[in-house]
Design a protein around this motif. Structure first.
Motif, short mmCIF file in Angstrom:
data_model
loop_
_atom_site.label_atom_id
_atom_site.label_comp_id
_atom_site.label_asym_id
_atom_site.label_seq_id
_atom_site.Cartn_x
_atom_site.Cartn_y
_atom_site.Cartn_z
N HIS A 210 -12.36 91.04 96.04
CA HIS A 210 -13.50 91.84 96.48
C HIS A 210 -14.74 91.00 96.78
N GLN A 211 -14.80 89.78 96.25
CA GLN A 211 -15.98 88.95 96.47
C GLN A 211 -15.93 88.15 97.76
N PHE A 212 -14.76 88.15 98.44
CA PHE A 212 -14.62 87.31 99.62
C PHE A 212 -15.67 87.58 100.69
N PRO A 213 -15.92 88.83 101.10
CA PRO A 213 -16.97 89.05 102.12
C PRO A 213 -18.34 88.59 101.67
N LEU A 214 -18.67 88.77 100.39
CA LEU A 214 -19.98 88.36 99.89
C LEU A 214 -20.09 86.84 99.84
N VAL A 215 -19.00 86.16 99.46
CA VAL A 215 -19.00 84.69 99.45
C VAL A 215 -19.22 84.16 100.85
N ALA A 224 -16.09 80.31 101.71
CA ALA A 224 -15.21 81.47 101.63
C ALA A 224 -13.75 81.05 101.84
N ASP A 225 -13.52 80.17 102.81
CA ASP A 225 -12.15 79.70 103.04
C ASP A 225 -11.63 78.89 101.86
N ALA A 226 -12.50 78.07 101.26
CA ALA A 226 -12.08 77.30 100.08
C ALA A 226 -11.73 78.22 98.92
N PHE A 227 -12.52 79.26 98.73
CA PHE A 227 -12.26 80.26 97.69
C PHE A 227 -10.91 80.94 97.93
N LEU A 228 -10.65 81.29 99.16
CA LEU A 228 -9.38 81.96 99.50
C LEU A 228 -8.20 81.01 99.35
N GLN A 229 -8.38 79.75 99.73
CA GLN A 229 -7.30 78.77 99.60
C GLN A 229 -6.95 78.50 98.14
N GLU A 230 -7.98 78.41 97.29
CA GLU A 230 -7.73 78.18 95.87
C GLU A 230 -6.96 79.35 95.26
N THR A 231 -7.35 80.56 95.60
CA THR A 231 -6.67 81.74 95.09
C THR A 231 -5.23 81.81 95.59
N ARG A 275 -4.45 84.25 85.05
CA ARG A 275 -4.58 82.94 85.66
C ARG A 275 -5.73 82.92 86.67
N LEU A 276 -5.79 83.96 87.48
CA LEU A 276 -6.88 84.03 88.46
C LEU A 276 -8.24 84.12 87.78
N LEU A 277 -8.31 84.90 86.72
CA LEU A 277 -9.57 85.11 86.03
C LEU A 277 -10.08 83.83 85.37
N HIS A 278 -9.17 83.01 84.86
CA HIS A 278 -9.57 81.83 84.10
C HIS A 278 -9.57 80.54 84.91
N GLU A 279 -8.89 80.52 86.06
CA GLU A 279 -8.75 79.25 86.78
C GLU A 279 -9.45 79.23 88.14
N VAL A 280 -9.69 80.38 88.75
CA VAL A 280 -10.37 80.40 90.04
C VAL A 280 -11.88 80.39 89.81
N ILE A 281 -12.55 79.47 90.48
CA ILE A 281 -14.00 79.34 90.34
C ILE A 281 -14.68 80.06 91.49
N CYS A 282 -15.52 81.03 91.16
CA CYS A 282 -16.31 81.74 92.18
C CYS A 282 -17.78 81.49 91.89
N GLU A 283 -18.50 80.97 92.86
CA GLU A 283 -19.90 80.59 92.66
C GLU A 283 -20.82 81.80 92.50
#
Length: 329
Positions: A210-215, A224-231, A275-283
């Motif tokens: 849900h944060q992708f458009p805001l990022v 945004a692309d880096a966030f999506l790639q990490e996920t 895993r997503l909650l603890h390992e994906v970094i969202c600024e």
């Protein structure tokens, strides 16, 4: 194949920076030996910058589709073309070297950024370099420059169209590396037919970021692309053997889980969520994601399941609710 192409492109870009840096170094040496000391400063300063960019680009890779150091290199080259003093008796007009600028820019950057920088350089050349020439000479240079600019733009556009066509043929999403929605439809049809024929279960997980458009709005497309790639990479690493990962739409990933019941889907959902909650970094704060499990219903066809997938996404559901609540004019 994709990694090999990326590495080859990175080395070509690094070689370009190194060649420019060596050229600046040779020019600084030449003007020093010729006694034009007032012309040494700029090429002497740009030599280590361009060589450093070349070595850095040679050694390190980037998740971005374009080189992040390209703007620095192009600004350095533009400044040189605009303010470097005339020193060589056999070559007294530096602005002719600017004809190659659009070709380099369109190779290093997206079309929009390349066009902006190229036109900005042309404006600077007209004010700082061509002011002493006649109107006819200025028009000839502008026509030559715009011709090369148009050729470079058309070449870049053609390359992007070919890349998109190749992505459709391979069924791969360019940003995440996952399979795309078009390929998902064919795979879903095949898996539903197999499940109905063998009486084996079929499940899937919808992962909505849900944060992708805001990022993308707050931090830019690259973040945004880096966030999506990490996920996406973490989702792939969580998959079991036989599972398939897709990018369904702008902010939704989908896991296709053959031979999986609702209980198995719930177990994988819990594991992936943690895993997503603890390992994906969202600024922008803690990760906001929804993972929805779905299973193939008895007698359900692939078209009905595809419709149910679209109806089950929370972000599309909110859009539908907003449309229904909107007052009619």
């Amino acid at each position: 194949m994709r990694r090999a192409f990326s590495q080859q492109q990175r080395r070509v870009t690094a070689s370009l920076y190194l060649v420019l840096g060596l050229g600046m170094g040779l020019l600084a040496t030449q003007v020093y030996l010729s006694g034009y000391y007032q012309a040494i400063l700029l090429p002497a300063l740009l030599t280590p910058i361009l060589l450093g960019l070349g070595l850095l680009r040679w050694q390190t890779s980037s998740h971005l589709p374009y080189d992040p150091a390209a703007v620095t290199a192009l600004i350095c080259l533009g400044v040189f073309l605009l303010i470097q003093p005339e020193t060589l008796s056999g070559f007294t007009h530096w602005h002719f070297a600017g004809l190659f600028y659009p070709l380099i820019a369109f190779y290093l950057l997206p079309n929009t950024a390349s066009l902006a920088l190229s036109l900005l350089l042309l404006s600077g050349l007209l004010v700082l370099r061509l002011d002493s020439l006649g109107l006819a000479d200025q028009l000839v240079f502008c026509l030559q420059y715009l011709l090369l600019l148009t050729s470079a733009w058309l070449y870049g556009l053609s390359s992007r169209l070919k890349t998109r066509k190749l992505e459709k043929l391979t069924g791969q999403d360019a940003i995440t590396g996952l399979l795309n929605a078009e390929h998902l439809q064919s795979r879903l049809h095949a898996e539903v037919a197999r499940s109905r024929a063998t009486q084996r279960p079929l499940a899937l997980l919808l992962i909505e970021l849900h944060q992708f458009p805001l990022v993308r709005e707050e931090l830019g497309p690259a973040s945004a692309d880096a966030f999506l790639q990490e996920t996406s990479q973490l989702t792939l690493n969580t998959c079991r053997t036989g599972d398939e990962a897709f990018r369904l739409d702008e902010l939704t990933l989908l896991l296709l889980l053959p031979n999986t019941t609702i209980n198995g889907a719930l177990v994988l959902r819990e594991r992936l969520y943690h895993r997503l909650l603890h390992e994906v970094i969202c600024e922008l704060g803690p990760l906001d994601t929804t993972i929805t499990p779905l299973v193939l219903q008895p007698g359900e066809k692939s078209e009905a399941l595809w419709q149910r997938i679209g109806d089950s996404c929370y972000h599309t559901l909110s859009e539908r609710v907003d449309d229904q609540l909107a007052p009619t004019p």
